[in-house]
Enzyme design. Structure first.
Site, PDB file in Angstrom:
ATOM      1  N   GLY A   1       1.314  -2.768  -6.278  1.00 12.28           N
ATOM      2  CA  GLY A   1       1.209  -1.473  -5.608  1.00 12.28           C
ATOM      3  C   GLY A   1      -0.184  -0.902  -5.783  1.00 12.28           C
ATOM      4  N   GLY A   2      -0.329  -0.001  -6.752  1.00 12.25           N
ATOM      5  CA  GLY A   2      -1.571   0.744  -6.952  1.00 12.25           C
ATOM      6  C   GLY A   2      -2.835  -0.106  -6.947  1.00 12.25           C
TER       7      GLY A   2
ATOM      8  CB  SER B   1       2.238  -1.649 -14.321  1.00 15.88           C
ATOM      9  OG  SER B   1       2.758  -0.361 -14.066  1.00 15.88           O
TER      10      SER B   1
ATOM     11  CD1 TRP C   1      -2.366  -1.818   0.101  1.00 16.38           C
ATOM     12  CD2 TRP C   1      -3.381  -0.745   1.792  1.00 16.38           C
ATOM     13  NE1 TRP C   1      -3.624  -2.350   0.230  1.00 16.38           N
ATOM     14  CE2 TRP C   1      -4.278  -1.714   1.266  1.00 16.38           C
ATOM     15  CE3 TRP C   1      -3.801   0.034   2.872  1.00 16.38           C
ATOM     16  CZ2 TRP C   1      -5.561  -1.907   1.776  1.00 16.38           C
ATOM     17  CZ3 TRP C   1      -5.082  -0.155   3.381  1.00 16.38           C
ATOM     18  CH2 TRP C   1      -5.945  -1.113   2.836  1.00 16.38           C
TER      19      TRP C   1
ATOM     20  N   GLY D   1       4.279   1.647 -11.158  1.00 16.82           N
ATOM     21  CA  GLY D   1       3.373   2.803 -11.155  1.00 16.82           C
ATOM     22  C   GLY D   1       3.265   3.508 -12.499  1.00 16.82           C
TER      23      GLY D   1
HETATM   24  C1  PEP Z   1       5.376  -1.705  -6.224  1.00 16.08           C
HETATM   25  O1  PEP Z   1       5.689  -0.567  -5.930  1.00 16.08           O
HETATM   26  O2  PEP Z   1       5.786  -2.668  -5.547  1.00 16.08           O
HETATM   27  C2  PEP Z   1       4.520  -1.909  -7.388  1.00 16.08           C
HETATM   28  C3  PEP Z   1       4.550  -3.056  -7.988  1.00 16.08           C
HETATM   29  O3  PEP Z   1       3.734  -0.843  -7.773  1.00 16.08           O
HETATM   30  P1  PEP Z   1       2.630  -0.823  -8.951  1.00 16.08           P
HETATM   31  O4  PEP Z   1       1.884  -2.118  -8.907  1.00 16.08           O
HETATM   32  O5  PEP Z   1       1.781   0.356  -8.644  1.00 16.08           O
HETATM   33  O6  PEP Z   1       3.392  -0.685 -10.238  1.00 16.08           O
END
Ligand code: PEP
Length: 249
Positions: free
Chosen positions: A232-233, A211, A11, A172
């Protein structure tokens, strides 16, 4: 025995007390849906770890996003693995590229943090990944294998250590490597783990991160030697995260 699949949510610096409702929704979706063939982990900010852990949400483990390498002492603002265990965390992410970039963390420091995590009986998720410039220069495998060698402590086993490959340029940004590119890196990571840990190297879980979303999870998770995702997101909304977990249903 095959590596255990894990879908983990990071998060980052997001989430307030009211975010408990997302954990409740996720727990409900996990209970109602077809059983997922993977472990599920949420790593909220430090401030939410103990309240999330106390919720005892069925089938959801709680983890942290970083820790200090020491157990206690004069380190203002830092949190130790011992404190995280005390708060109810079971996993700790170390060496995330945002820590490496924003806080100048070296692989040697990441290794010391991973050691601290293991000595508290917690599981470490060690992140490795190349920048866009490194990929363009053709040095992806050199960078990633170098980080792996220096960040993983001797005491690592498939039961206490997970490796996450996260290309920095994919985090991201909405951009992802091709499945073939992911497979190439994951196979190189697997071979390096087998070289170092013998047959045990085949059992380490290797996550892909960068992503990942419901629409690409199944394809990315189908690449050879990919045993789950670090998200992440798309982990912030229970419905999106559950859509990624679908890759293991
Ligand atoms: C992360 O920061 O671990 C990540 C995978 O971010 P996102 O999924 O937003 O690319």
């Amino acid at each position: 025995m095959k590596p255990t699949a894990l879908v983990a949510g990071n998060w980052k610096m997001n989430g307030l007390a009211e975010s408990r409702s997302e954990l409740e929704t996720l727990s409900k979706l996990l209970k109602e849906g077809t059983e997922a063939g993977c472990n599920v982990l949420i790593c909220p900010p430090y401030t939410l770890i103990s309240s999330f852990a106390a919720m005892n949400a069925e089938s959801i483990a709680i983890g942290a996003q970083d820790c200090h390498a020491k157990a206690s002492g004069a380190h203002t603002g830092d949190i130790s693995a011992q404190m995280l265990r005390d708060a109810g965390a079971e996993y700790v992410i170390v060496g995330h590229s945002e820590r490496r970039a924003d806080h100048g963390e070296s692989s040697a420091l990441v290794c010391a943090k991973a050691n601290a995590v293991l000595s508290e009986g917690l599981r470490a998720i060690v992140c490795v990944g190349e920048t866009e410039a490194e990929r363009d220069a053709g040095s992806t495998l050199t960078v990633v294998l170098g980080q792996l060698a220096e960040s993983i402590p001797e005491s690592a086993t498939p039961d206490n250590m997970i490796v996450a490959y996260e290309p920095v340029w994919a985090i991201g940004t909405g951009r992802t490597p091709t499945t073939d590119d992911v497979a190439e890196v994951h196979t190189a990571l697997r071979n390096a783990l087998v070289e170092r840990f013998g047959e045990n190297g085949r059992r380490f879980s290797l996550l892909y991160g960068g992503s990942v979303k419901p629409s690409n999870a199944k394809e990315l998770m189908s690449a050879p030697n990919v045993n789950g995702a670090l998200v992440g997101g798309a982990s912030l909304k229970a419905t999106d995260f559950n859509g990624i977990i679908d890759a293991y249903r």
